[in-house]
Design a protein around this motif. Structure first.
Motif, short mmCIF file in Angstrom:
data_model
loop_
_atom_site.label_atom_id
_atom_site.label_comp_id
_atom_site.label_asym_id
_atom_site.label_seq_id
_atom_site.Cartn_x
_atom_site.Cartn_y
_atom_site.Cartn_z
N UNK A 77 13.55 36.08 85.42
CA UNK A 77 12.32 35.46 84.95
C UNK A 77 12.00 35.90 83.52
N UNK A 78 12.16 37.20 83.25
CA UNK A 78 11.94 37.70 81.89
C UNK A 78 12.98 37.15 80.93
N UNK A 79 14.21 37.03 81.40
CA UNK A 79 15.27 36.48 80.55
C UNK A 79 14.94 35.05 80.14
N UNK A 80 14.49 34.24 81.08
CA UNK A 80 14.14 32.86 80.78
C UNK A 80 13.02 32.77 79.74
N UNK A 81 12.12 33.73 79.76
CA UNK A 81 10.97 33.70 78.85
C UNK A 81 11.16 34.59 77.63
N UNK A 82 12.43 34.98 77.36
CA UNK A 82 12.77 35.80 76.19
C UNK A 82 11.96 37.09 76.14
N UNK A 83 11.80 37.74 77.31
CA UNK A 83 11.03 38.98 77.38
C UNK A 83 11.83 40.08 78.06
N UNK A 84 13.14 39.91 78.15
CA UNK A 84 13.98 40.87 78.87
C UNK A 84 13.88 42.28 78.26
N UNK A 85 13.61 42.35 76.97
CA UNK A 85 13.52 43.65 76.31
C UNK A 85 12.33 44.47 76.81
N UNK A 86 11.40 43.84 77.50
CA UNK A 86 10.21 44.54 78.00
C UNK A 86 10.33 44.94 79.48
N UNK A 87 11.55 44.85 80.01
CA UNK A 87 11.75 45.11 81.44
C UNK A 87 11.28 46.50 81.85
N UNK A 88 11.58 47.52 81.06
CA UNK A 88 11.17 48.88 81.43
C UNK A 88 9.65 49.02 81.49
N UNK A 89 8.96 48.42 80.51
CA UNK A 89 7.49 48.46 80.52
C UNK A 89 6.93 47.69 81.72
N UNK A 90 7.56 46.57 82.03
CA UNK A 90 7.12 45.77 83.18
C UNK A 90 7.29 46.56 84.47
N UNK A 115 3.36 36.67 86.56
CA UNK A 115 3.10 35.37 85.94
C UNK A 115 2.02 35.48 84.86
N UNK A 116 1.00 36.29 85.14
CA UNK A 116 -0.08 36.46 84.16
C UNK A 116 0.42 37.19 82.91
N UNK A 117 1.27 38.20 83.11
CA UNK A 117 1.85 38.92 81.97
C UNK A 117 2.69 37.98 81.11
N UNK A 118 3.54 37.19 81.75
CA UNK A 118 4.39 36.26 80.99
C UNK A 118 3.55 35.22 80.27
N UNK A 119 2.46 34.81 80.91
CA UNK A 119 1.61 33.78 80.32
C UNK A 119 0.91 34.25 79.05
N UNK A 120 0.38 35.49 79.07
CA UNK A 120 -0.36 35.93 77.87
C UNK A 120 0.32 37.07 77.11
N UNK A 121 1.43 37.58 77.65
CA UNK A 121 2.22 38.57 76.92
C UNK A 121 1.60 39.94 76.81
N UNK A 122 0.59 40.22 77.63
CA UNK A 122 -0.12 41.50 77.52
C UNK A 122 0.12 42.36 78.75
N UNK A 123 0.53 43.60 78.54
CA UNK A 123 0.68 44.56 79.63
C UNK A 123 -0.70 45.14 79.94
#
Length: 453
Positions: free
Chosen positions: A312-325, A347-355
């Motif tokens: 899911x993170x890969x599809x949304x170009x956020x794979x680099x944040x996996x450890x934080x997630x 889903x909410x994190x991916x939507x607004x990009x905020x941890x």
């Protein structure tokens, strides 16, 4: 003297018009299958139908047709079919994908009014795991069972038992209207009872028989046993406890569920209830098998797994944040071998990009908050241990009732916190706070209670 005749003729004409409209409605063109709009991605055990993030979407058909992201949970269908229990209860924290899964089961099992619409249903499941891995189940069960689907959400403003009964009657009315096509096959007495529910007649007696009656009518019409799906089964009793009419509600729902799910084998194929807590376990249902988060059955059917998060993170170009997630949202230990993430949070994190703490329990904590004020020093000390990042060895109760909330306060409170998602079990069967997001909820919530300094 001619007026009565004209009135009678008009009434006959009106009835004929209604009959024509009804026939036309039943013969309307079938739905056209809609090609998948999502890109299909796989990684490990995960299959992702990649599209837009479905914030607030909880209907399987709408998600698939709307081009939304869907992590494939369709093997729940085979687990449900092959589960030894005829009546199953799955308990998971709020916003863990329970409603989407129930609507998916409904789309798979329910018999379309228009037979041609089976093609539309089949398109929904095209390229899914269940179609690829268990095609045999399509021959045996796909579009083969009438389905009674009842969502018991929406009682929050029912401050009296009378208000709850009115609300429930409205839900049953909608359910009966959805199955109005069976009306002509009923006998005169059955038609009278059916119309009382369908017309939302508040003078209707014995509405606790409405579901078992409907199961009989559907079985007789379709010549196939019913699948029963109940969403948020525990919500009405939680509200009833909050507003102090619990005993009235408990007695009614025991009768409603008991008639439908117990000693109804001739009309019932299987049933699945989902909810948050075991506190409201339906009374008298000794044929009910409960599957909490620590049970291996249905273990990866609710919530997101590590493979699913990664893709899911890969599809949304956020794979680099996996450890934080992982730090913020991982940590629900299920089936003694798997960690899960809360879908709403991801889903909410991916939507607004905020941890941050996206998961906010919008209901079901009344009992917990009440008990906090009566908890012991031992409970408070254990809470401080949890807030320091340590685990505690506390047993979880198997079956409790709202009537027990003034007894064994600490043990009941730990149990409620566990099922509500504020705690999880670790590899050593100890209780701990799952992740940073839930820790933030604990910290703010308990600080406001004035006894955590």
């Amino acid at each position: 003297m001619s007026f009565p005749k004209i009135t009678q003729e008009n009434e006959l004409l009106k009835n004929k018009l209604k009959a024509v409209q009804k026939e036309a409605e039943l013969q309307q063109p079938p739905w056209e299958p809609s090609p998948k709009k999502q890109k299909i991605m796989t990684q490990g055990t995960a299959t992702l139908f990649a599209g837009k993030i479905p914030i607030g979407w909880d209907n399987f058909g709408e998600i698939m047709n709307g081009g939304c992201t869907f992590l494939d949970k369709t093997l729940l269908i085979s687990e449900f079919i092959e589960c030894n229990s005829k009546v199953s209860l799955v308990v998971r924290p709020r916003r863990f994908g329970k409603t989407i899964n129930l609507t998916m089961l409904k789309e798979f099992f329910s018999i379309p009014i228009h037979l041609d619409n089976e093609d539309y249903r089949r398109e929904l499941f095209k390229d899914t795991k269940i179609m690829k891995e268990r095609p045999d189940l399509f021959d045996k069960h796909f579009c083969k069972h009438p389905v009674i689907f009842l969502s018991l959400k929406g009682f929050d403003n029912c401050k009296t038992w009378s208000e709850m009964k009115v609300k429930l009657l409205g839900m049953l009315t909608t359910l009966y209207k959805n199955h109005s096509y069976i009306y002509d096959k009923l006998d005169p007495y059955e038609k009278k009872r059916f119309n009382q529910i369908r017309s939302e007649d508040e003078n209707c007696k014995r509405i606790d028989d409405a579901l078992v009656d409907l199961s009989k009518h559907l079985k007789d019409y379709h010549r196939s046993n019913c699948i029963v799906l109940i969403d948020e089964y525990d919500h009405p009793l939680d509200i009833a406890y909050r507003y102090q009419y619990y005993e009235e509600a408990r007695g009614f729902f025991a009768s409603l569920f008991g008639a439908l799910l117990k000693s109804n084998d001739k009309n019932l194929e299987k049933a699945l209830l989902v909810g948050v807590s075991r506190v409201a376990k339906p009374a008298g249902l000794n044929n009910l098998k409960v599957f909490p988060m620590h049970n291996k059955k249905f273990v990866d059917c609710f919530g997101f797994t590590e493979d699913e998060i990664s893709i899911l993170l890969q599809h949304n170009d956020m794979k680099c944040q996996l450890d934080d997630v992982r730090q913020w949202y991982n940590g629900y230990w299920v089936g003694n071998y798997l960690h899960l993430y809360n879908p709403w949070s991801i889903n909410s994190f991916i939507d607004d990009g905020t941890l941050k703490a996206h998961w906010i329990d919008t209901g079901g904590t009344k009992a917990i908050k009440d008990l906090l004020w009566n908890s012991t020093e031992d409970f408070k000390n254990n809470t401080l241990t949890l807030l320091k990042g340590h685990a505690i060895k506390i047993g979880i109760m198997e079956d409790i009732d709202y009537n027990m909330l003034t007894q064994k306060v600490d043990q009941i409170l730990w149990t409620l916190l566990y099922y509500a998602g504020y705690l999880t079990k670790n590899e050593n069967d100890e209780l701990c706070i799952p992740n940073m997001e839930v820790f933030m909820e604990w910290q703010g919530w308990l600080t406001n209670s004035n006894w955590i300094q």
